[in-house]
Design an enzyme around this catalytic site. Structure first.
Site, PDB file in Angstrom:
ATOM      1  CD  GLU A  20      35.935  38.381  30.532  1.00 19.08           C
ATOM      2  OE1 GLU A  20      35.062  38.079  31.361  1.00 19.08           O
ATOM      3  OE2 GLU A  20      35.672  38.659  29.352  1.00 19.08           O
ATOM      4  CD  GLU A  42      34.061  41.898  33.199  1.00 14.06           C
ATOM      5  OE1 GLU A  42      33.150  41.073  32.940  1.00 14.06           O
ATOM      6  OE2 GLU A  42      34.883  42.300  32.363  1.00 14.06           O
TER       7      GLU A  42
END
EC number: 3.2.1.23
Length: 654
Positions: free
Chosen positions: A185, A266
């Site tokens: 991320e 995710e």
């Protein structure tokens, strides 16, 4: 019952028949593995959040639901607890029994699963410091998660040990790993006008992987709205992270990555809890609807989490909700990482598990053999046991081997202990001796405490207990800067003032400015009656196994208020999973057979601590509770988790 008849091939029989020639390929609009079409149906299981004895059980349950891949992070801070000292399952650290990533991945293959590994160096994961070792904070001017030479020196050393282990487990070498993630991320570090993600850093990480023999598919994952700023277009495959509206996420991926496979790295099956919040539950129908839209798209998916597990010990992370690095918006995570996913923290099936199984059977075009759905692990509520022994804070301090004498306050990371790597976890006690303390004196802590402080005077509790969430707005907690506490009406010619500070978890997510996180009292001085105190004795209270095991001198409890250790010994004939019911205690930690199980707090939402049967042994078991404020007189158990919530969790038993 068996979900698919035994005539079907296993996953490995299907994808490796005729030999292994190539790994996961993303050069077309769909994935191929060894030149055969594959949609990745994956679920996240963190080996370090699940007892080793249950790895096979959890992996088999994942496979039985129809998934073909397991995904896991790798926490740097556990695997290199001190500089150049590593533990991958035989290293002798307190976490040794949870760290054999090689064995976890080997079991995954034995259970007919492929694997995606996200090795960091940063993992977020609501994990302490996002997986970064706290000893990095000792390096002056270090810039985390950048191409900064100091940071990369330590990343390179760590990867030189980790990556060869993982390289041996790659699919093209006969192992289960089909893909690796580069960082994590990273686009989320973007701060307009201040910080643009460091592409040089990403290229360095990618090159380190290649140099250490990593040949499988490389990926990054971010919210699709960030575009390509956190990735390396053309060099790695970009995937998306989200909870809903998959069509929007996937259409954005297609705009900057056309003609390549679409994947959700995710897909959030639930959410995590901060202390003082309501317990998070995700609507089951909403979960099912979004998962079906992902599969129908069609896209590959990794469900985060498939089982959340537990952030044992002191390893919960935290967030900063206001973007500031002064600790004012601090939000510590709970020990339970239940996450409301398909498998509960204890391995129970939930409604979401049934939904996953049904949808994968419907949408997976490739039939392979699945195992029978495993039986549930039984649980028991042991009888309550009275507290048998106590050590007061003064007595605990007498048994702490390390003492640092200094004029000025220091954070725990700067203490000259643990081979000069500082203190990572637990508590740090600041002790000052006062001569002539007038009546109605007061102590003031300038700046904000990181993260909580309990004040005692001559071993008597001065701080107000943490009974409700509103108490966080008073002295003793990070929310209040320059806070003051009255020390009572007594006059003392000599007194000992102790400030016990807790690291309640370092921030694991946010902008890079939030990653310089020291714990203790360091933002300002400490004053009594407006006079700054100097000449401190600093004592690290780490609760390491070897120290806890050595404790002697237990006595019948003399008081139940103020910081103290409480002990009971429990004889167990047949160790099974259970929960410690902490609803009658206030705040602290529980230690079982010298291993820190986790934190509890009356403010919730978590009210019980999952105690896996493998952490117990046949015969006598020692349970210690370190209570900050107000203790109960017994240790109680239950066979079900308890959360402060407005909605009960629905379980499905098979």
């Amino acid at each position: 019952m068996s979900l698919i008849t035994s005539e079907l091939p296993t996953l490995y029989e299907h994808y490796t028949a005729g030999g292994i020639h190539t790994g996961l390929n993303s050069d077309k609009p769909y994935f191929t593995l060894n030149d055969k079409n594959i949609s990745i149906y994956s679920g996240a299981i963190h080996y370090f959040r699940v007892p080793k004895e249950y790895w096979r059980d959890r992996l088999r349950k994942l496979r039985a639901a129809g998934l073909n891949t397991v995904e896991t992070y790798v926490p740097w801070n556990l695997h290199e607890p001190q500089p150049d000292t590593f533990d991958f399952g035989q290293g002798g650290s307190d976490w040794e029994h949870l760290l054999d990533v090689r064995e976890f991945l080997t079991i995954a293959k034995e259970e007919d699963l492929f694997a995606i590994v996200r090795p960091g160096p940063y993992i977020c994961s609501e994990w302490e410091f996002g997986g970064l070792p706290s000893w990095l904070l000792r390096e002056p001017n270090i810039r985390f998660r950048t191409s900064d030479g100091t940071f990369m020196k330590y990343v390179s050393r760590y990867f030189s040990v980790l990556l060869p282990i993982l390289a041996m487990l790659q699919f093209t070498r006969g192992g289960p790993i089909i893909a690796f993630q580069v960082e994590n991320e990273y686009a989320s570090t973007y701060l307009p006008g201040i910080f643009l993600p460091d592409k040089k850093y990403l290229r360095q990480l990618r090159q380190l992987m290649i140099d250490h023999g990593i040949k499988e598919q490389l990926m990054t994952s971010d919210a699709a709205m960030y575009g390509t700023i956190g990735s390396l277009p053309g060099l790695v495959l970009q995937t998306a992270n989200f909870a809903g509206n998959p069509e929007n996420e996937f259409s954005q991926l297609k705009t900057f990555q056309p003609a390549r496979p679409i994947m959700a790295m995710e897909y959030w099956t639930g959410w995590f809890d901060h202390w003082s919040e309501q317990h998070h539950l995700r609507n089951d129908s909403d979960f099912r609807d979004n998962l079906e839209r992902i599969l129908r798209y069609p896209a590959s998916v990794n469900m985060y989490m498939f089982i959340g597990g537990t952030s044992f010990g002191f390893m919960n992370g935290a967030n900063l909700d206001n973007g500031l690095s002064d600790n004012s918006g601090y939000q510590p995570d709970t020990t339970s990482y239940d996450y409301d996913p398909p498998l509960a923290e204890n391995g129970d099936y939930t409604i979401k598990y049934v939904m996953v199984k049904e949808l994968l059977k419907k949408y997976n075009p490739i039939g392979t053999r699945l195992p029978q759905t495993p039986h549930l692990v039984p649980r028991v509520a042991y009888n309550s046991h009275l507290i048998q022994g106590q050590l007061t804070l003064d007595e605990i301090i007498d048994r702490i081997p390390h003492r640092v004498f200094t004029k000025q306050l220091k954070p725990m990371e700067q203490l000259p202990i643990n081979n000069m790597s500082g203190q990572s976890y637990g508590y740090v006690i600041y002790r000052h001796r006062l001569f002539h303390l007038p009546s109605y004196s007061h102590v003031r802590i300038n700046g904000r405490v990181c993260d909580t402080v309990v004040v005692t005077l001559n071993d008597q509790l001065m701080s107000r207990p943490l009974d409700t969430a509103s108490d966080l707005d008073a002295f003793g907690f990070w929310k209040v800067a320059n806070s003051t506490l009255e020390l009572g009406s007594n006059l003392y010619s000599y007194s000992v003032l102790d400030l016990m500070v807790e690291n309640w978890g370092r921030v694991g997510y946010g902008k890079l400015s939030q990653f310089n996180q020291f714990k203790g009292i360091w933002q300002g001085g400490v004053y009594v009656n407006n006079e700054q105190l100097q000449d401190w004795e600093i004592l690290p209270l780490e609760f390491k196994k070897s120290w806890t095991k050595s404790l002697t001198g237990w006595h019948v409890p003399s008081k139940y208020t103020g910081p103290a250790l409480f002990k009971t010994d429990i004889f167990i004939e047949n160790p099974q999973d259970t929960y410690l019911d902490m609803q009658n205690w206030c705040k602290g930690i529980v230690i079982v057979n010298n291993f820190v199980l986790g934190r509890y707090s009356k403010i919730g939402p978590q009210q019980t601590l999952y105690l896996p049967g493998p952490f117990l042994r046949k015969g006598w078991n020692k349970i210690l509770i370190f209570e900050h404020y107000r203790a109960a007189d017994k240790v109680s158990f239950t066979d079900q988790p308890v959360f402060k919530t407005r909605t009960s969790k629905k379980k499905v038993i098979e």
